[in-house]
Design a protein around this motif. Structure first.
Motif, PDB file in Angstrom:
ATOM      1  N   GLY A 135      28.723  52.633 -32.268  1.00  0.00           N
ATOM      2  CA  GLY A 135      28.185  51.867 -33.387  1.00  0.00           C
ATOM      3  C   GLY A 135      27.239  52.735 -34.184  1.00  0.00           C
ATOM      4  N   THR A 136      26.928  52.309 -35.403  1.00  0.00           N
ATOM      5  CA  THR A 136      26.043  53.079 -36.276  1.00  0.00           C
ATOM      6  C   THR A 136      25.118  52.139 -37.039  1.00  0.00           C
ATOM      7  OG1 THR A 136      27.776  54.729 -36.603  1.00  0.00           O
ATOM      8  CG2 THR A 136      25.947  54.761 -38.164  1.00  0.00           C
ATOM      9  N   ILE A 137      23.855  52.526 -37.111  1.00  0.00           N
ATOM     10  CA  ILE A 137      22.883  51.844 -37.964  1.00  0.00           C
ATOM     11  C   ILE A 137      22.435  52.844 -39.019  1.00  0.00           C
ATOM     12  CG2 ILE A 137      20.595  50.740 -38.091  1.00  0.00           C
ATOM     13  CD1 ILE A 137      22.569  49.109 -36.457  1.00  0.00           C
ATOM     14  N   VAL A 138      22.514  52.459 -40.274  1.00  0.00           N
ATOM     15  CA  VAL A 138      22.017  53.294 -41.364  1.00  0.00           C
ATOM     16  C   VAL A 138      20.765  52.633 -41.893  1.00  0.00           C
ATOM     17  CG1 VAL A 138      22.501  54.284 -43.631  1.00  0.00           C
ATOM     18  CG2 VAL A 138      24.345  54.097 -41.935  1.00  0.00           C
ATOM     19  N   GLY A 139      19.626  53.309 -41.702  1.00  0.00           N
ATOM     20  CA  GLY A 139      18.353  52.769 -42.150  1.00  0.00           C
ATOM     21  C   GLY A 139      17.904  53.436 -43.432  1.00  0.00           C
ATOM     22  N   ARG A 140      17.659  52.645 -44.448  1.00  0.00           N
ATOM     23  CA  ARG A 140      17.192  53.147 -45.745  1.00  0.00           C
ATOM     24  C   ARG A 140      15.689  52.969 -45.841  1.00  0.00           C
ATOM     25  NH1 ARG A 140      21.959  53.307 -49.304  1.00  0.00           N
ATOM     26  NH2 ARG A 140      23.642  52.404 -48.077  1.00  0.00           N
ATOM     27  N   GLY A 141      15.042  53.790 -46.629  1.00  0.00           N
ATOM     28  CA  GLY A 141      13.605  53.698 -46.815  1.00  0.00           C
ATOM     29  C   GLY A 141      13.201  52.384 -47.444  1.00  0.00           C
ATOM     30  N   ALA A 142      11.966  51.985 -47.175  1.00  0.00           N
ATOM     31  CA  ALA A 142      11.462  50.698 -47.681  1.00  0.00           C
ATOM     32  C   ALA A 142      11.316  50.697 -49.174  1.00  0.00           C
ATOM     33  CB  ALA A 142      10.124  50.367 -47.030  1.00  0.00           C
ATOM     34  N   PHE A 146      13.423  49.079 -36.582  1.00  0.00           N
ATOM     35  CA  PHE A 146      13.556  50.447 -37.075  1.00  0.00           C
ATOM     36  C   PHE A 146      12.421  50.745 -38.054  1.00  0.00           C
ATOM     37  CE2 PHE A 146      17.590  49.324 -35.397  1.00  0.00           C
ATOM     38  CZ  PHE A 146      18.125  50.507 -34.906  1.00  0.00           C
ATOM     39  N   HIS A 147      11.571  51.701 -37.671  1.00  0.00           N
ATOM     40  CA  HIS A 147      10.401  52.033 -38.485  1.00  0.00           C
ATOM     41  C   HIS A 147      10.591  53.300 -39.298  1.00  0.00           C
ATOM     42  CE1 HIS A 147       8.045  48.806 -36.811  1.00  0.00           C
ATOM     43  NE2 HIS A 147       8.425  49.169 -35.598  1.00  0.00           N
ATOM     44  N   ALA A 148      11.768  53.910 -39.221  1.00  0.00           N
ATOM     45  CA  ALA A 148      12.030  55.132 -39.982  1.00  0.00           C
ATOM     46  C   ALA A 148      13.450  55.084 -40.530  1.00  0.00           C
ATOM     47  CB  ALA A 148      11.852  56.358 -39.091  1.00  0.00           C
ATOM     48  N   ALA A 149      13.610  55.604 -41.737  1.00  0.00           N
ATOM     49  CA  ALA A 149      14.938  55.699 -42.331  1.00  0.00           C
ATOM     50  C   ALA A 149      15.745  56.746 -41.570  1.00  0.00           C
ATOM     51  CB  ALA A 149      14.813  56.075 -43.803  1.00  0.00           C
ATOM     52  N   GLY A 150      17.050  56.623 -41.614  1.00  0.00           N
ATOM     53  CA  GLY A 150      17.919  57.594 -40.964  1.00  0.00           C
ATOM     54  C   GLY A 150      19.190  56.935 -40.478  1.00  0.00           C
ATOM     55  N   THR A 151      20.066  57.757 -39.919  1.00  0.00           N
ATOM     56  CA  THR A 151      21.312  57.265 -39.357  1.00  0.00           C
ATOM     57  C   THR A 151      21.203  57.323 -37.845  1.00  0.00           C
ATOM     58  OG1 THR A 151      22.561  58.013 -41.272  1.00  0.00           O
ATOM     59  CG2 THR A 151      23.817  57.590 -39.257  1.00  0.00           C
ATOM     60  N   TYR A 152      21.432  56.199 -37.206  1.00  0.00           N
ATOM     61  CA  TYR A 152      21.301  56.071 -35.762  1.00  0.00           C
ATOM     62  C   TYR A 152      22.666  55.754 -35.170  1.00  0.00           C
ATOM     63  CZ  TYR A 152      16.386  55.557 -37.003  1.00  0.00           C
ATOM     64  OH  TYR A 152      15.125  55.762 -37.519  1.00  0.00           O
ATOM     65  N   ALA A 209      26.085  48.967 -39.543  1.00  0.00           N
ATOM     66  CA  ALA A 209      25.199  48.066 -40.284  1.00  0.00           C
ATOM     67  C   ALA A 209      24.210  48.894 -41.082  1.00  0.00           C
ATOM     68  CB  ALA A 209      24.452  47.145 -39.326  1.00  0.00           C
ATOM     69  N   THR A 210      23.903  48.437 -42.273  1.00  0.00           N
ATOM     70  CA  THR A 210      22.902  49.077 -43.118  1.00  0.00           C
ATOM     71  C   THR A 210      21.692  48.177 -43.179  1.00  0.00           C
ATOM     72  OG1 THR A 210      24.613  50.171 -44.417  1.00  0.00           O
ATOM     73  CG2 THR A 210      22.416  50.019 -45.401  1.00  0.00           C
ATOM     74  N   ILE A 211      20.530  48.759 -42.909  1.00  0.00           N
ATOM     75  CA  ILE A 211      19.283  48.007 -42.887  1.00  0.00           C
ATOM     76  C   ILE A 211      18.251  48.731 -43.732  1.00  0.00           C
ATOM     77  CG2 ILE A 211      19.724  47.036 -40.594  1.00  0.00           C
ATOM     78  CD1 ILE A 211      17.632  49.184 -39.584  1.00  0.00           C
ATOM     79  N   THR A 212      17.105  48.113 -43.898  1.00  0.00           N
ATOM     80  CA  THR A 212      15.972  48.726 -44.568  1.00  0.00           C
ATOM     81  C   THR A 212      14.889  48.994 -43.536  1.00  0.00           C
ATOM     82  OG1 THR A 212      16.488  47.506 -46.588  1.00  0.00           O
ATOM     83  CG2 THR A 212      14.258  48.385 -46.406  1.00  0.00           C
ATOM     84  N   GLU A 213      14.192  50.086 -43.697  1.00  0.00           N
ATOM     85  CA  GLU A 213      13.082  50.431 -42.805  1.00  0.00           C
ATOM     86  C   GLU A 213      12.198  49.202 -42.594  1.00  0.00           C
ATOM     87  OE1 GLU A 213       9.366  53.602 -43.010  1.00  0.00           O
ATOM     88  OE2 GLU A 213      11.023  53.749 -44.416  1.00  0.00           O
ATOM     89  N   GLY A 214      11.908  48.885 -41.344  1.00  0.00           N
ATOM     90  CA  GLY A 214      11.121  47.703 -41.006  1.00  0.00           C
ATOM     91  C   GLY A 214      11.965  46.534 -40.535  1.00  0.00           C
ATOM     92  N   ASP A 215      13.280  46.615 -40.739  1.00  0.00           N
ATOM     93  CA  ASP A 215      14.175  45.545 -40.283  1.00  0.00           C
ATOM     94  C   ASP A 215      14.384  45.640 -38.776  1.00  0.00           C
ATOM     95  OD1 ASP A 215      14.463  44.718 -42.881  1.00  0.00           O
ATOM     96  OD2 ASP A 215      16.570  45.314 -43.078  1.00  0.00           O
ATOM     97  N   THR A 216      14.788  44.529 -38.198  1.00  0.00           N
ATOM     98  CA  THR A 216      15.083  44.449 -36.774  1.00  0.00           C
ATOM     99  C   THR A 216      16.565  44.198 -36.588  1.00  0.00           C
ATOM    100  OG1 THR A 216      12.888  43.580 -36.282  1.00  0.00           O
ATOM    101  CG2 THR A 216      14.601  43.156 -34.646  1.00  0.00           C
TER     102      THR A 216
END
Length: 106
Positions: free
Chosen positions: A99-106, A81-87, A39-46
């Motif tokens: 599983g993988t979460i890709v967090g992009r900057g706000a 997720f409060h920081a961008a990165g790959t989790y 899943a790809t999310i934006t910083e601050g998403d839950t």
């Protein structure tokens, strides 16, 4: 007076809504794995994981960023997720389910 009340109501609605653009993404846990697996999310998403399986599951990030309690069928775990990165994460009870979460900057 009516305009002032409408303006106040608009400001109050924004205050209750939370951060602009924050979203929640759900990932279901099945015996066959996570859905979706990535899943790809934006910083601050839950992200909310829902155990949709009859077995117990536990979500664990590879580097310890988050860990859920043991989830029985129908139980959920959420993490913001409060920081961008790959989790990368897996199911502690079934480690071959990644599983993988890709967090992009706000």
């Amino acid at each position: 007076m009516r305009k002032l009340m409408l303006a106040f109501a608009a400001v109050a609605a924004l205050a209750v809504a939370g951060p602009a653009g924050a979203a929640t993404k759900q990932i279901s846990i099945y015996a066959s794995g996570f859905s979706p697996k990535s899943a790809t999310i934006t910083e601050g998403d839950t992200v909310t994981w829902l155990n949709a399986d009859s077995a117990t599951h536990q979500v664990l990030a590879s580097h310890g960023e988050f860990v859920s309690p043991i989830l029985k069928r129908g139980q959920k775990y959420s993490f913001t997720f409060h920081a961008a990165g790959t989790y990368h994460y897996s199911d502690e009870h079934h480690p071959k389910l990644p599983g993988t979460i890709v967090g992009r900057g706000a």
